[in-house]
Design a protein around this motif. Structure first.
Motif, mmCIF file in Angstrom:
data_model
loop_
_atom_site.group_PDB
_atom_site.id
_atom_site.type_symbol
_atom_site.label_atom_id
_atom_site.label_comp_id
_atom_site.label_asym_id
_atom_site.label_seq_id
_atom_site.Cartn_x
_atom_site.Cartn_y
_atom_site.Cartn_z
ATOM 1 N N ASP A 170 0.887 -1.078 -0.333
ATOM 2 C CA ASP A 170 0.002 -0.585 0.249
ATOM 3 C C ASP A 170 0.304 1.557 -0.022
ATOM 4 O O ASP A 170 2.054 1.449 0.225
ATOM 5 N N ASP A 171 0.113 2.547 -0.622
ATOM 6 C CA ASP A 171 1.494 3.541 -0.375
ATOM 7 C C ASP A 171 0.343 4.373 0.531
ATOM 8 O O ASP A 171 1.164 5.316 0.699
ATOM 9 N N ASP A 172 -0.385 4.021 1.254
ATOM 10 C CA ASP A 172 -1.755 4.957 1.726
ATOM 11 C C ASP A 172 -1.720 4.125 3.089
ATOM 12 O O ASP A 172 -1.728 2.990 2.908
ATOM 13 N N ILE A 173 -2.366 4.179 4.278
ATOM 14 C CA ILE A 173 -2.766 3.793 5.655
ATOM 15 C C ILE A 173 -4.342 4.241 5.490
ATOM 16 O O ILE A 173 -3.750 5.713 5.863
ATOM 17 N N ASP A 380 -7.871 -4.367 -6.555
ATOM 18 C CA ASP A 380 -6.927 -4.589 -7.764
ATOM 19 C C ASP A 380 -6.099 -2.769 -7.669
ATOM 20 O O ASP A 380 -6.720 -2.269 -7.552
ATOM 21 N N LYS A 381 -4.352 -2.991 -6.988
ATOM 22 C CA LYS A 381 -4.103 -1.140 -7.130
ATOM 23 C C LYS A 381 -4.506 -1.199 -8.450
ATOM 24 O O LYS A 381 -4.041 0.433 -8.153
ATOM 25 N N ARG A 382 -3.719 -2.163 -9.413
ATOM 26 C CA ARG A 382 -4.017 -0.578 -10.681
ATOM 27 C C ARG A 382 -5.564 0.129 -10.797
ATOM 28 O O ARG A 382 -5.192 1.324 -11.218
ATOM 29 N N ASP A 383 -6.731 -0.930 -10.607
ATOM 30 C CA ASP A 383 -7.487 -0.180 -10.867
ATOM 31 C C ASP A 383 -8.267 0.754 -9.571
ATOM 32 O O ASP A 383 -8.364 2.414 -9.479
ATOM 33 N N VAL A 384 -7.367 1.011 -8.197
ATOM 34 C CA VAL A 384 -7.487 1.792 -7.134
ATOM 35 C C VAL A 384 -6.502 3.393 -8.049
ATOM 36 O O VAL A 384 -7.390 4.012 -7.691
ATOM 37 N N ASN A 420 -16.465 -8.801 -7.234
ATOM 38 C CA ASN A 420 -15.616 -9.331 -5.645
ATOM 39 C C ASN A 420 -15.524 -11.049 -6.403
ATOM 40 O O ASN A 420 -14.997 -11.524 -5.227
ATOM 41 N N SER A 421 -15.352 -11.438 -7.603
ATOM 42 C CA SER A 421 -14.738 -12.896 -7.224
ATOM 43 C C SER A 421 -13.314 -12.991 -7.021
ATOM 44 O O SER A 421 -12.907 -12.218 -8.339
ATOM 45 N N GLY A 422 -12.857 -13.216 -6.084
ATOM 46 C CA GLY A 422 -11.375 -13.219 -5.967
ATOM 47 C C GLY A 422 -10.547 -11.687 -6.152
ATOM 48 O O GLY A 422 -11.677 -10.769 -5.173
ATOM 49 N N THR A 423 -9.421 -11.328 -6.472
ATOM 50 C CA THR A 423 -9.331 -9.409 -5.933
ATOM 51 C C THR A 423 -10.862 -8.490 -6.779
ATOM 52 O O THR A 423 -10.706 -8.722 -7.585
ATOM 53 N N PRO A 424 -11.066 -8.070 -6.600
ATOM 54 C CA PRO A 424 -12.288 -7.445 -6.455
ATOM 55 C C PRO A 424 -12.048 -6.433 -7.578
ATOM 56 O O PRO A 424 -10.442 -5.195 -7.506
ATOM 57 N N ARG A 425 -12.513 -6.342 -8.061
ATOM 58 C CA ARG A 425 -11.702 -5.205 -9.927
ATOM 59 C C ARG A 425 -13.010 -4.745 -10.042
ATOM 60 O O ARG A 425 -14.430 -4.735 -9.732
ATOM 61 N N ILE A 426 -12.490 -3.054 -10.895
ATOM 62 C CA ILE A 426 -14.049 -1.920 -10.863
ATOM 63 C C ILE A 426 -14.427 -2.625 -12.601
ATOM 64 O O ILE A 426 -13.964 -3.122 -13.597
ATOM 65 N N ASN A 446 -7.159 2.284 -17.751
ATOM 66 C CA ASN A 446 -6.341 1.516 -17.966
ATOM 67 C C ASN A 446 -7.096 0.561 -16.724
ATOM 68 O O ASN A 446 -6.817 -0.066 -16.110
ATOM 69 N N PHE A 447 -8.906 0.519 -16.644
ATOM 70 C CA PHE A 447 -9.377 -0.258 -16.527
ATOM 71 C C PHE A 447 -9.863 -1.912 -17.299
ATOM 72 O O PHE A 447 -10.019 -1.669 -18.353
ATOM 73 N N THR A 448 -8.660 -3.001 -16.941
ATOM 74 C CA THR A 448 -8.882 -3.848 -18.064
ATOM 75 C C THR A 448 -9.865 -4.273 -18.067
ATOM 76 O O THR A 448 -10.409 -5.654 -18.677
ATOM 77 N N GLU A 449 -10.663 -4.651 -17.113
ATOM 78 C CA GLU A 449 -12.524 -5.371 -16.717
ATOM 79 C C GLU A 449 -13.406 -4.662 -16.425
ATOM 80 O O GLU A 449 -14.342 -5.280 -16.483
#
Length: 617
Positions: A170-173, A380-384, A420-426, A446-449
């Motif tokens: 994580d880049d932040d808390i 997923d960090k890419r979506d975040v 939300n099946s597996g790692t959550p994706r947008i 950048n949202f692959t899903e």
């Protein structure tokens, strides 16, 4: 010769001046590019005095505290605390607080710029102002997407909670306050300090909730809590616990707490005192009553008694799950025993008795409860990264857009849908009527899903970018009622023709040639294997197109063809019919294409359906 030397001297002066100027420019550039210091204490941590309007340094602890000025949290109201709180060397930090009357979840987001993944996170709650008319509030505290604690403050008291947080990626808390419908959440002080050690990371879980951290052997007159911002490099606070049936012992010898043997870096004040069994008690007993769960116990020892130089202090430690552990101390060597008590056993008692001529002793102990975290619990960090960039670019300020975008599910950001099946994706973004302005942000690609993107009814400007065609799963885009200009990019038009994309805009498509459309349809309906089918369908399309063209061109000739019509009528009356072409003959009007039943009917039908959209030549 003198003239030559004079010229040389002049050139040397010029070069010297150039070199000096160059050095100045280099220094200036390096200074300008030096990274700005992180907002927080010199130890790399961040201490936020919630509700404070300015930053300051506490003279008691020499620790710096950040103003609660919107850098870490977006919403909430600041208050001055009416009651006078002072606890564990904290006083000024409890004079203000921030409450959150809006939204279900409000989060402080604290950057973690260091490479070290271990952090101590500490939160304080001092209820001093009547922000709730119905009585004391009760609310939940989360760290990231994980439940931390339910906060039930009491009047005149300070509630304090602490976790060891392991966050390698994580880049932040995010520390979030969740409104559970029992009053307005609030917070007084938040500290995020680098841990600099993996000694406490005994479990795959990344959260260890502190239940007790106690220093033993100090008198009752000493302070209730002991904080060592300078000596305790982990920033720990130690509670001065008084144990019954014990004798306090201490030493005045100089203790070097920074040796390699002191693996837990216990402060010298913690090492310099301890307790032993007193009176008729044969053992040291730590009694507790914690809820069921998975626990880690850390028992800290430092044998400083002189008589231990000639004897070994042996002990037997019995835990509430019935396990006995034999333990031997070495003179002037800090030692820590770590014990995991599993969920199936109740944590109620730890007993330490002597197994030698020397009595049992204990300097300090810590007890942590494991806060379980489900696998793949964060988006997923890419979506975040992409959705946070969109939030930044357009200045989106929604109370729900805090913390993790998808998790927990009941706090998913407004306008988003997640898988939300597996790692959550947008998977869907609806920002219709969201007052967006400017060009369409590159981050949308950048949202692959992503399957649905609705940006309608905004003030977006510029051209529709080609990168919107990059997300392969994107099936629906709505860009209507914006201020976009220019034709729709060719790559998006191609996706429309092949029915891989539904695109709604107020603009005209990029105009494709007939050959381009044929090639697109051919590629979409099976490649080379179906080209024959496409060609056939196109050939079958020609008579219709030719007929339309012929009808148009012959409009002016019809008046001169009555004689031919009469002749045709006579032929029809006489019963003569045109011969039908045989299957093995070429259809001249279709361009000489031979029909052979070698192409699947479904593919030909699909190609035919698509080719109907092609305008006639």
């Amino acid at each position: 010769m003198k003239m030559k030397n004079k010229k040389t001297l002049q050139w040397l002066r010029v070069l010297q001046g150039f070199a000096s100027s160059y050095f100045f420019v280099v220094v200036f550039i390096i200074s300008a590019q030096a990274p700005a210091g992180h907002a927080g204490d010199s130890d790399g941590g961040t201490r936020i005095d919630c509700g404070a309007r300015g930053s300051y340094t506490d003279p008691k602890t020499n620790s710096s505290y950040e103003a609660d000025d919107g850098r870490f949290v977006e919403f909430g109201e600041v208050h001055n605390v009416l009651s006078n709180y002072s606890k564990e060397q904290i006083g000024n930090q409890l004079k203000t607080s921030r409450s959150f009357p809006e939204g279900k979840r409000n989060c402080y987001s604290v950057p973690t710029p260091s490479q070290n993944p271990y952090y101590l996170v500490r939160a304080f709650f001092a209820y001093g102002n009547k922000v709730n008319r119905t009585g004391m509030p009760s609310f939940d505290l989360h760290i990231g997407v994980n439940y931390w604690e339910t906060i039930n403050p009491t009047e005149g008291d300070v509630v304090r909670f602490e976790v060891i947080h392991v966050s390698p990626t994580d880049d932040d808390i995010n520390v979030c306050l969740v409104n559970t419908g029992h009053g307005t959440p609030f917070i007084s002080l938040l500290e995020v300090l680098p841990w600099r050690s993996s000694r406490y990371d005994q479990t795959p879980s990344s959260l260890l909730r502190l239940m007790s951290r106690s220093k033993l052997g100090m008198s009752e007159e000493d302070s209730t809590y002991i904080r060592y911002p300078d000596d305790d490099i982990y920033g720990r606070s130690w509670f001065n616990r008084q144990m019954e049936n014990t004798v306090r012992i201490n030493t005045s010898m100089a203790i070097d707490s920074h040796t390699d043997e002191n693996t837990y870096k216990l402060p010298k004040e913690v090492l310099s005192s301890a307790v032993q069994p007193g009176g008729s008690s044969p053992s040291l007993d730590i009694n507790m009553n914690y809820p069921d769960g998975d626990y880690y116990v850390y028992l800290h020892f430092y044998d400083f008694e002189n008589k231990s130089q000639n004897q070994q202090r042996k002990m037997v430690i019995t835990f509430s799950d019935g396990v006995n552990v034999s333990f031997t101390l070495q003179y002037l060597k800090p030692t820590t025993l770590v014990r995991n008590i599993k969920r199936d056993y109740h944590v109620s008692n730890i007993s330490i008795r002597s197994d030698s001529q020397l009595p049992a002793m204990l300097n300090a102990y810590e007890i942590y409860r494991v806060l379980p975290q489900p696998a793949n619990s964060t988006t997923d960090k890419r979506d975040v990264a992409a959705i946070r960039d969109i939030k930044r670019v357009y200045g989106i300020k929604r109370v729900s857009w805090q913390g993790d975008p998808c998790m927990p599910m009941q706090y998913t950001w407004e306008g988003l849908s997640c898988n939300n099946s597996g790692t959550p994706r947008i998977t869907s973004i609806n920002l219709s009527s969201s007052n967006l302005s400017g060009e369409i942000a590159r981050s949308f690609s950048n949202f692959t899903e992503l399957t649905v993107l609705d940006l309608s009814n905004n003030s977006l400007t510029g051209k529709i970018p080609e990168f919107l065609a990059e997300p392969e799963k994107l099936k629906y885009i709505n860009l209507t009622r914006n201020k976009l200009t220019g034709p729709i990019p060719k790559v998006l038009v191609e996706k429309k023709i092949t029915r891989n994309l539904t695109l709604s805009t107020d603009l005209k498509d990029h105009r494709l040639s007939k050959a381009e459309k044929i090639g697109i349809v051919a590629g979409a309906t099976g490649g080379a294997a179906v080209v024959s089918g496409v060609t056939l369908t196109f050939a079958l399309r020609l008579p219709f197109c030719w007929g339309r063209k012929k009808t148009t061109n012959e409009g002016n000739e019809r008046r001169g063809q009555n004689g031919r019509r009469g002749q045709n009528d006579d032929e029809r009356r006489s019963g003569k019919k045109e011969e039908e072409p045989r299957d093995d003959e070429s259809n001249k009007e279709s361009g000489g294409v031979t029909v052979k039943p070698t192409i699947p009917e479904s593919l030909v039908s699909k190609a035919s359906e698509a080719i109907q959209q092609i305008p006639c030549l």
